[in-house]
Structures are given as structure tokens and as C-alpha cells.
Design an enzyme around this catalytic site. Structure first.
Site, PDB file in Angstrom:
ATOM      1  CG  ASP A   8      -0.392   0.225   2.525  1.00 32.88           C
ATOM      2  OD1 ASP A   8       0.847   0.407   2.644  1.00 32.88           O
ATOM      3  OD2 ASP A   8      -1.158   0.242   3.505  1.00 32.88           O
ATOM      4  CB  CYS A  65       0.047  -2.818   4.539  1.00 39.12           C
ATOM      5  SG  CYS A  65      -0.416  -3.865   5.930  1.00 39.12           S
ATOM      6  CB  THR A  67       0.592  -3.485  10.975  1.00 41.31           C
ATOM      7  OG1 THR A  67      -0.571  -3.967  10.282  1.00 41.31           O
ATOM      8  CG2 THR A  67       0.306  -2.172  11.686  1.00 41.31           C
ATOM      9  CG  HIS A  98       7.792 -25.822  11.631  1.00 43.30           C
ATOM     10  ND1 HIS A  98       7.852 -25.646  12.993  1.00 43.30           N
ATOM     11  CD2 HIS A  98       8.955 -26.435  11.283  1.00 43.30           C
ATOM     12  CE1 HIS A  98       8.995 -26.121  13.449  1.00 43.30           C
ATOM     13  NE2 HIS A  98       9.681 -26.602  12.420  1.00 43.30           N
ATOM     14  CG  HIS A 133       6.425 -29.506   9.961  1.00 45.38           C
ATOM     15  ND1 HIS A 133       6.062 -29.063  11.204  1.00 45.38           N
ATOM     16  CD2 HIS A 133       7.734 -29.849  10.030  1.00 45.38           C
ATOM     17  CE1 HIS A 133       7.113 -29.116  12.008  1.00 45.38           C
ATOM     18  NE2 HIS A 133       8.136 -29.589  11.318  1.00 45.38           N
TER      19      HIS A 133
END
Length: 150
Positions: A8, A65, A67, A98, A133
Site C-alpha cells: 500500500d 503495508c 503493519t 513448518h 508438518h
């Protein structure tokens, strides 16, 4: 490898730094924007990255972005995407080993460019371990299938 990248407006500068870094590692970058600092909506770019990876246009994706959270939520709405938000290299490494994460997200307001490079490098160099996994990743994908059938 082909790496789809999207961001963004808050992450344009960091995206450009990371794009150059990823290319210096020998990967091809598919830049899905934005390439503007004008306010925009991160879900558009999270979806673009997710779709590029899910369709096979790109091998992996990087979404940035403010965060990393919002853009990862959008990417995760695309079938087949396992986007992770990582603010340090350890989680980035384990997300590949994993969880077979295929989209890496982080925040331009959370990590600086040098830490972001360390996160990206660690994430790109790690590979899925499979074995126990693989069963767990399949369980995650089964949830997605059940949701589609509702």
C-alpha cells in the site's frame, strides 16, 4: 524464483528497497503495486499478491503495508494462500519450514529496511520440511475446503 510483491501507500519506499534486494539475490520480481504514495486500499494489493501466487504466476509473494496485518488478511482470503506476518527472521524461517507459507507480510511501520532484508533473506532461503508438518498444513487447507462448501 518469481516473487510477486505488493504494497500500500505506506510501504512504497520499503517495497522498492526490498524489490531491489530480492533482485540482487537473483530472483525475478513481479511488482503488483502500488507505485504511488497516494492513499490506497491494502486489500487490493494483498489480493493481487495472493492471486499471483495461487495461479502459479509467481512462486512466492511478499506483501507490505503499515503493519503487515491487513495486507496478509486480504492475501489469506485467496484459496491456497498461507500468508504470515513476520517482524523478525526466526518466525519467517519457521513459517516456511513448518507452515509452508507462500506469502510473507511485514509492516513498513514496524520493521526497518535492514531488518526487513534479514526477514526476506531468511524466508526465501528456508524450505518446507514436510513430514509431520505436511499433515498439519493439509489440515489447514482442509479447513479452507470446508469453508468453500458452506
Amino acid at each position: 524464483m518469481k516473487i510477486a510483491m505488493g504494497n500500500d501507500h505506506s510501504a512504497l519506499e520499503l517495497k522498492n528497497i526490498i524489490k531491489e534486494f530480492v533482485e540482487s539475490m537473483g530472483h525475478e520480481v513481479i511488482d503488483l503495486g502500488t507505485n504511488s504514495t497516494e492513499s490506497c486500499d491494502y486489500p487490493i494489493y494483498g489480493e493481487k499478491v495472493g492471486r499471483a501466487v495461487a495461479s502459479g504466476e509467481a512462486d512466492l509473494g511478499i506483501a507490505i503495508c503499515g503493519t503487515g496485518l491487513g495486507i496478509s488478511l486480504a492475501a489469506n482470503k485467496v484459496k491456497g494462500i498461507r500468508a504470515c506476518v513476520c517482524s523478525e527472521p526466526y518466525t519467517a524461517r519457521l513459517s516456511r519450514l513448518h507452515n509452508n507459507a507462500n506469502v510473507l507480510a511485514f509492516g513498513s511501520r514496524v520493521v526497518g529496511s535492514e531488518l526487513a532484508k534479514m526477514i526476506v533473506e531468511t524466508w526465501l532461503e528456508a524450505g518446507f520440511e514436510g513430514e509431520r508438518h505436511a499433515r498439519r498444513v493439509q489440515m489447514i487447507m482442509d479447513i479452507e475446503k470446508r469453508e468453500q462448501n458452506l
